[in-house]
Design an enzyme around this catalytic site. Structure first.
Site, PDB file in Angstrom:
ATOM      1  N   SER A 179       0.802  -1.224   0.000  1.00 36.85           N
ATOM      2  CA  SER A 179       0.000   0.000   0.000  1.00 36.85           C
ATOM      3  C   SER A 179       0.835   1.274   0.000  1.00 36.85           C
ATOM      4  CB  SER A 179      -0.951  -0.006   1.192  1.00 36.85           C
ATOM      5  OG  SER A 179      -0.250  -0.174   2.406  1.00 36.85           O
ATOM      6  N   HIS A 207      -5.163  -2.952  -2.988  1.00 33.61           N
ATOM      7  CA  HIS A 207      -4.724  -1.996  -4.014  1.00 33.61           C
ATOM      8  C   HIS A 207      -4.582  -2.614  -5.397  1.00 33.61           C
ATOM      9  CE1 HIS A 207      -4.051   1.149  -1.045  1.00 33.61           C
ATOM     10  NE2 HIS A 207      -3.703   0.151  -0.258  1.00 33.61           N
ATOM     11  N   LYS A 239     -11.534   1.215  -2.400  1.00 34.83           N
ATOM     12  CA  LYS A 239     -10.390   1.732  -3.175  1.00 34.83           C
ATOM     13  C   LYS A 239     -10.712   1.635  -4.660  1.00 34.83           C
ATOM     14  CE  LYS A 239      -7.537   1.340   0.763  1.00 34.83           C
ATOM     15  NZ  LYS A 239      -6.897   0.456   1.719  1.00 34.83           N
TER      16      LYS A 239
HETATM   17  C1  LIG Z   1      -6.984   0.233   3.075  1.00 38.88           C
HETATM   18  C2  LIG Z   1      -6.423  -1.106   3.384  1.00 38.88           C
HETATM   19  C3  LIG Z   1      -7.080  -1.956   4.259  1.00 38.88           C
HETATM   20  C4  LIG Z   1      -8.281  -1.521   5.059  1.00 38.88           C
HETATM   21  O1  LIG Z   1      -9.424  -1.470   4.297  1.00 38.88           O
HETATM   22  P1  LIG Z   1     -10.625  -0.532   4.775  1.00 38.88           P
HETATM   23  O2  LIG Z   1     -11.798  -1.010   4.015  1.00 38.88           O
HETATM   24  O3  LIG Z   1     -10.213   0.856   4.445  1.00 38.88           O
HETATM   25  O4  LIG Z   1     -10.762  -0.739   6.249  1.00 38.88           O
HETATM   26  C5  LIG Z   1      -6.570  -3.217   4.436  1.00 38.88           C
HETATM   27  N1  LIG Z   1      -5.458  -3.624   3.795  1.00 38.88           N
HETATM   28  C6  LIG Z   1      -4.774  -2.813   2.963  1.00 38.88           C
HETATM   29  C7  LIG Z   1      -3.543  -3.315   2.290  1.00 38.88           C
HETATM   30  C8  LIG Z   1      -5.235  -1.523   2.743  1.00 38.88           C
HETATM   31  O5  LIG Z   1      -4.557  -0.710   1.955  1.00 38.88           O
END
Ligand SMILES: *Cc1c(COP(=O)(O)O)cnc(C)c1O
Length: 389
Positions: A179, A207, A239
Site C-alpha cells: 500500500s 490496491h 479503493k
Molecule cells: C486500506 C487497506 C485496508 C483496510 O481497508 P478498509 O476497508 O479501508 O478498512 C486493508 N489492507 C490494505 C492493504 C489496505 O490498503
C-alpha cells in the site's frame, strides 16, 4: 491533583516534535481528481479511488435507488436480520468476479483482516507476515494469539527459513500490492514456499483489485493464481471499486468457518444495503471498462519517465502508487505543504505507517487524471523538492 489526561499533552508534544503530528483536511466537494479544500480548488493525487468510480453517476444512482428500496440502516449484523438480498447478490457477483466458490462481505477491510486471521489461527499456530504489511494485517496477526513472525520484505527465502523452524498450523499473510510502496508481492515464490511447508497463503489485494490484471482481477490475475495457490483472498471495496466495505473470497469451507468464527463479522452491523447496490454498479464498470486500467498505466509511465528526466528518484513500482522517498518526516511534510500551496494534494506518509527514516510522498493516480495533470504535478514537485533542501 493534576487534571485528567495531562500526561497526554507531553505525548502529543513528542509527536509534534518528531514531525509526526497528523491532522485532517476538510473536503467540501465530492471525491474526485478536483477537491475543494478551504475554498480552494486542488488537484488530488493521493486518493485510492484509482478508477475514478467514487462519484461515478451510475454508482451514485445505484446508491440512491438502493436507499429507496432498502432504506439507509441495515438494522443489525448479517446473522440477525441485516443480510439483504443486495448483500447476497453482491457476494455471488464477487465470487464470480474473483473465480472463487464464495465471497463474504465485511463492513471494512480492517475488520476483514482481523476477523479472518483470528478465525483461522489461535495459540499454538503461527502467522508469517511481510514486514511491510498493512497495519490491519499486523493487528490481525497479533490479535489471533498465534506466534507472530515477520519476514523481510518480499523475501521468500527469509520466509522459508522461518517456516522451516515452525510446527503447527501456519498462515502466510501478505499485501498483494504494497500500500505504501506500490510494488507487488512475489506471489509465485510465496505459493511455492506455502506448498512446500504445508502453509496457507492469504493475500490482501486492497490496491490490486479492479486495477491490476487485464480484466481487473487484481494481483492474482497478474500471476495467474487461483483458489488452490491462494486459498484466502481479501479485497476492499473502498479503493479501486470506489465505494465502501470489503470481502473475503475462497472455498465453501473457508467462508462457512468465517461465518461461524470471525468475531469482526459476527459482532458488527452489516454495511448499508445501498452501499452493496452501489458496489454492484461499480463492479459492472470495473469489468466493462478496460480503458480505466490502460489509462492508469499510461499516466504512471508518463510520471516515471518525467520524474527520471527531472532527477526525482522513485521507488520500484509499476502500479498506480508512485511514492517518492524523502526520508525525514518534517521534510516530507514541508514538501507536501508546498505542493498544497501550489494547488496539488499529495500526502506525506510518515512512521509508524512506514519504517523510521523512510517518510515519503505517496503519489497516486486516477483514471480521471489527464496527461497535463501529471506534467503540472512534475513541475510542482521539482520546485517543491528543490525548495526544501
Ligand atoms: C486500506 C487497506 C485496508 C483496510 O481497508 P478498509 O476497508 O479501508 O478498512 C486493508 N489492507 C490494505 C492493504 C489496505 O490498503
Amino acid at each position: 491533583m493534576t487534571p485528567p489526561f495531562s500526561q497526554l499533552t507531553t505525548s502529543l508534544d513528542d509527536i509534534a516534535r518528531q514531525g509526526l503530528y497528523r491532522s485532517r483536511r476538510v473536503i467540501a466537494s465530492p471525491q474526485g481528481i478536483n477537491l475543494e479544500i478551504d475554498g480552494r480548488h486542488i488537484v488530488n493525487f493521493c486518493s485510492n479511488d484509482y478508477l475514478g468510480l467514487a462519484n461515478h453517476p451510475d454508482v451514485v444512482n445505484a446508491f440512491k435507488a438502493g436507499a429507496d428500496k432498502y432504506g439507509v440502516g441495515s438494522g443489525s449484523a448479517h446473522l440477525i436480520c441485516g443480510h439483504s438480498a443486495a448483500h447476497h447478490v453482491l457476494e455471488e457477483e464477487l465470487a464470480a468476479f474473483t473465480g472463487r466458490d464464495r465471497a463474504l462481505l465485511f463492513s471494512t477491510g480492517y475488520m476483514a483482516n482481523i476477523g479472518v486471521i483470528s478465525a483461522l489461527l489461535g495459540r499454538g499456530d503461527a502467522v508469517f507476515e511481510d514486514r511491510l504489511n498493512h497495519a490491519s494485517l499486523l493487528d490481525g496477526g497479533l490479535l489471533s494469539g498465534a506466534r507472530f513472525k515477520r519476514y523481510a520484505h518480499a523475501d521468500a527465502v527469509d520466509l522459508g527459513a522461518n517456516l522451516d523452524k515452525t510446527l503447527g498450523r501456519k498462515l502466510i499473510v501478505t499485501d498483494g500490492v504494497f500500500s505504501m510502496d506500490g510494488d507487488f508481492a512475489p506471489l509465485d515464490e510465496l505459493t511455492v514456499a506455502a506448498k512446500k511447508h504445508d502453509a496457507w497463503l492469504m493475500v490482501d489485494d486492497a490496491h490490486g483489485l479492479g486495477v491490476i490484471g487485464e480484466h481487473g482481477g487484481g494481483i492474482l490475475e497478474h500471476y495467474g493464481l487461483g483458489q488452490d495457490g491462494v486459498p484466502v483472498l481479501m479485497g476492499t471495496l473502498g479503493k479501486g471499486l470506489g465505494t465502501f466495505g470489503a470481502f473475503v473470497a475462497g472455498s465453501e469451507l473457508l467462508i462457512e468457518t468465517l461465518i461461524q468464527k470471525a468475531r469482526a463479522y459476527i459482532y458488527t452491523t452489516a454495511l448499508p444495503a445501498a452501499v452493496a447496490e452501489a458496489t454492484r454498479a461499480s463492479l459492472k464498470i470495473v469489468i466493462a471498462e478496460n480503458w480505466r486500467r490502460d489509462k492508469l498505466r499510461q499516466l504512471s509511465e508518463r510520471f516515471r519517465l518525467g520524474a527520471e528526466q527531472l532527477g526525482i528518484t522513485l521507488m520500484p513500482s509499476s502500479s498506480a502508487i508512485q511514492p517518492i522517498l524523502i526520508g525525514g518526516s518534517q521534510r516530507a511534510v514541508d514538501i507536501s505543504n508546498a505542493l498544497l500551496a501550489a494547488g496539488f494534494l499529495v500526502s506525506a506518509i510518515r512512521p509508524p505507517t512506514v519504517p523510521q527514516g523512510s517518510a515519503r510522498l505517496r503519489v497516486t493516480f486516477s483514471a480521471l487524471h489527464e496527461e497535463q495533470h501529471v506534467d503540472r504535478l512534475l513541475d510542482a514537485l521539482a520546485e517543491a523538492i528543490a525548495g526544501s533542501k
